[in-house]
Scaffold this motif. Structure first.
Motif, short mmCIF file in Angstrom:
data_model
loop_
_atom_site.label_atom_id
_atom_site.label_comp_id
_atom_site.label_asym_id
_atom_site.label_seq_id
_atom_site.Cartn_x
_atom_site.Cartn_y
_atom_site.Cartn_z
N ALA A 161 0.83 -1.20 0.00
CA ALA A 161 0.00 0.00 0.00
C ALA A 161 0.86 1.26 0.00
CB ALA A 161 -0.94 0.00 1.21
N ALA A 208 -7.63 -5.78 5.24
CA ALA A 208 -7.46 -4.46 5.85
C ALA A 208 -6.99 -4.65 7.29
CB ALA A 208 -8.76 -3.67 5.82
N CYS A 262 -5.50 0.64 7.04
CA CYS A 262 -4.93 0.39 5.71
C CYS A 262 -5.72 -0.73 5.03
CB CYS A 262 -3.46 -0.01 5.84
SG CYS A 262 -2.63 -0.26 4.25
N VAL A 263 -6.04 -0.50 3.77
CA VAL A 263 -6.70 -1.52 2.96
C VAL A 263 -5.65 -2.13 2.04
CG1 VAL A 263 -8.47 -1.96 1.21
CG2 VAL A 263 -8.95 -0.38 3.08
N PRO A 292 -3.96 -3.33 -1.09
CA PRO A 292 -4.19 -2.87 -2.46
C PRO A 292 -5.01 -3.85 -3.30
CG PRO A 292 -1.95 -2.39 -1.84
CD PRO A 292 -2.54 -3.22 -0.72
N GLN A 336 -8.55 -2.72 -2.73
CA GLN A 336 -8.89 -1.30 -2.81
C GLN A 336 -9.88 -1.04 -3.93
OE1 GLN A 336 -5.20 0.92 -2.95
NE2 GLN A 336 -4.73 0.47 -0.82
N ASN A 337 -10.55 0.09 -3.86
CA ASN A 337 -11.54 0.53 -4.85
C ASN A 337 -12.74 -0.39 -4.93
OD1 ASN A 337 -9.88 2.79 -5.64
ND2 ASN A 337 -8.60 1.31 -6.73
N GLY A 385 -12.84 0.21 2.55
CA GLY A 385 -12.51 1.19 3.59
C GLY A 385 -13.76 1.68 4.29
N TYR A 412 -8.04 10.65 -1.07
CA TYR A 412 -8.91 9.48 -1.00
C TYR A 412 -9.42 9.25 0.42
CZ TYR A 412 -6.52 8.89 -5.44
OH TYR A 412 -5.99 9.12 -6.68
N SER A 413 -8.52 9.31 1.38
CA SER A 413 -8.96 9.08 2.76
C SER A 413 -9.80 10.26 3.25
CB SER A 413 -7.79 8.78 3.69
OG SER A 413 -6.84 9.81 3.66
#
Length: 164
Positions: free
Chosen positions: A21, A63, A94-95, A97, A100-101, A105, A134-135
């Protein structure tokens, strides 16, 4: 998704995807974490204190996050809405990778709320890197508000809070 408290043996698996990540964030110009923070020792220490959580999907680490009441000295710069003792702080969310998307999260943050509400927690606090859009977007969509700033080695962080 299954969330459970992580043990010290999980720390290496967690740190492995956290490094991935960090590489991905670096590629996006988000230099929030590096070789100095967070370290595998940080995750092992969190696990030894029973504060580290891991989210798994089909047995794969998806995560991680740490929950405790630890507030860095810079948290004094926040104009916190809730000033009582019944708060919790999210650290090192933390997610992986690989996941992710996919809205993970958001799901993890909702699960954190569900986890802490029965404990009488009235407020969730955190800090968010000012150069990580993003966060910031994630936390704002979930109802977190900006309450101040902290300046650390990597730059400015936004102090955020959600009153439950």
């Amino acid at each position: 998704m299954d969330i459970r408290k992580a043990n010290t043996e999980d720390a290496a698996r967690i740190f492995s995807f956290v490094k991935e990540a960090v590489n991905k964030m670096d590629g996006q110009g988000i230099n929030q974490w590096d070789e100095f923070y967070p370290t595998q020792d940080d995750f092992e220490n969190d696990a030894s204190k029973n504060q580290l959580y891991i989210a798994e999907i089909n047995g794969k680490p998806a995560a991680c996050f740490t929950l405790n009441k630890d507030c860095d000295e810079e948290y004094k710069n926040g104009s916190w809405v809730h000033t009582g003792d019944n708060y919790i702080v999210i650290h090192r969310l933390c997610v992986n990778p690989e996941f992710q998307n996919q809205g993970l999260g958001r799901k993890v943050c909702i699960e954190i709320e569900n986890l802490v509400k029965p404990q009488g927690i009235k407020s969730i606090k955190l800090d968010c890197f000012a150069q990580n859009p993003y966060s910031q977007k994630l936390y704002h969509k979930l109802g977190y508000i900006d309450v101040g700033f902290a300046d650390w080695r990597k730059g400015r962080f936004i102090l955020m809070e959600k009153v439950l």
